[in-house]
Design an enzyme around this catalytic site. Structure first.
Site, short mmCIF file in Angstrom:
data_model
loop_
_atom_site.label_atom_id
_atom_site.label_comp_id
_atom_site.label_asym_id
_atom_site.label_seq_id
_atom_site.Cartn_x
_atom_site.Cartn_y
_atom_site.Cartn_z
N GLY A 14 0.80 -1.23 0.00
CA GLY A 14 0.00 0.00 0.00
C GLY A 14 0.83 1.27 0.00
CB SER A 15 4.38 2.10 -0.67
OG SER A 15 4.64 1.75 -1.99
CG ASN A 16 2.08 3.25 -5.80
OD1 ASN A 16 2.47 4.28 -6.35
ND2 ASN A 16 2.66 2.08 -5.97
CE LYS A 91 -7.27 -12.53 -4.99
NZ LYS A 91 -6.99 -13.93 -5.24
CG ASN A 107 -3.36 -1.12 -12.37
OD1 ASN A 107 -3.18 -1.17 -11.15
ND2 ASN A 107 -2.74 -1.94 -13.22
CG HIS A 109 2.20 -2.42 -15.30
ND1 HIS A 109 1.82 -3.64 -14.80
CD2 HIS A 109 3.27 -2.66 -16.11
CE1 HIS A 109 2.60 -4.58 -15.30
NE2 HIS A 109 3.49 -4.02 -16.10
CD GLU A 179 5.11 1.87 -9.12
OE1 GLU A 179 4.05 1.66 -8.52
OE2 GLU A 179 5.93 0.98 -9.37
C1 GRF Z 1 3.57 -1.24 -7.56
O1 GRF Z 1 4.83 -1.52 -8.08
C2 GRF Z 1 2.56 -1.08 -8.67
O2 GRF Z 1 3.11 -0.59 -9.86
C3 GRF Z 1 2.08 -2.50 -8.89
O3 GRF Z 1 2.06 -3.07 -7.60
C4 GRF Z 1 3.01 -2.42 -6.76
C5 GRF Z 1 2.26 -1.96 -5.55
O4 GRF Z 1 3.12 -1.46 -4.57
N1 GRF Z 1 0.80 -2.53 -9.55
P1 GRF Z 1 2.53 -0.82 -3.24
O5 GRF Z 1 1.61 -1.85 -2.61
O6 GRF Z 1 1.81 0.43 -3.62
O7 GRF Z 1 3.73 -0.56 -2.39
#
Ligand code: GRF
Length: 198
Positions: A14-16, A91, A107, A109, A179
């Protein structure tokens, strides 16, 4: 300006999601943090959302057998979500969810799509493939979600160099750092109408 009502779906760290939460809390991104749904009750994402005071829900085939899509729709609707943010959600999202929210599902990626997307291209596999192919550049992509894996319209990308000494892990770290900037930046552009989504 349209203040987005964000609903998150995340499976792991969940870092994003946290980067977006922090930008909302600091005022650099105008949005409402409506709810997190995770398929993993012990995910870092659940912990981070709870710590931020965001409502969180566990929805998986164990908790909602054969009815996860309905549960996601019902929870996000009850929180007035208008934009779904997938942030490491492992999922496949049922197309009924995408349709219900009018295609406003994003999303992230960790490659420059359309390269290195599709089935099997997740986690460290992605960065291994980029290094094995001797790419000089990699990066992150934000795209709209459609029923085909990693194939929806690309909204934004951010590049990083692939260095000769890179390991998949070091490259993953460099990509993750961009990201964290790109997701909030893209949401901000959507909210001010600079990027148009359905
Ligand atoms: C990220 O690298 C994103 O691009 C991919 O899954 C990872 C999620 O990282 N879809 P986090 O859980 O946000 O740290």
């Amino acid at each position: 300006m349209q203040k987005l009502n964000l609903g998150f779906l995340a499976s792991h760290s969940g870092s994003n999601m946290l980067a977006i939460i922090n930008n909302v809390l600091s005022g650099s991104l105008q949005a409402n943090l409506c709810a997190l749904i995770s398929n993993n009750s012990s995910s870092g994402a659940m912990e981070k959302a709870k710590a931020a005071g965001m409502p969180c829900y566990h929805v998986s085939e164990k908790t909602h057998l054969g009815a996860t899509a309905e549960a996601i729709i019902s929870i996000f609707s009850s929180h007035n979500v208008d934009t779904i943010v997938l942030a490491g959600y492992m999922k496949i999202l049922d197309k009924s969810v995408i349709e219900h929210f009018g295609g406003r599902v994003l999303n992230i990626h960790p490659t420059l799509l359309p390269k290195y997307g599709g089935e099997g291209m997740y986690g460290i596999n992605v960065h291994k493939a980029v290094i094995e192919a001797k790419e000089k550049k990699s990066g992150a992509t934000i795209h709209l979600v459609n029923p085909e894996y990693d194939k929806g319209r690309i909204l934004a990308q951010s590049e990083v160099d692939v260095l000769p000494e890179d390991t998949p892990e070091s490259l993953a770290k460099r990509v993750l750092a961009v990201e964290h900037i790109l997701y909030s930046e893209t949401l901000r552009k959507i909210s001010i109408g600079e990027i148009i989504i359905p």
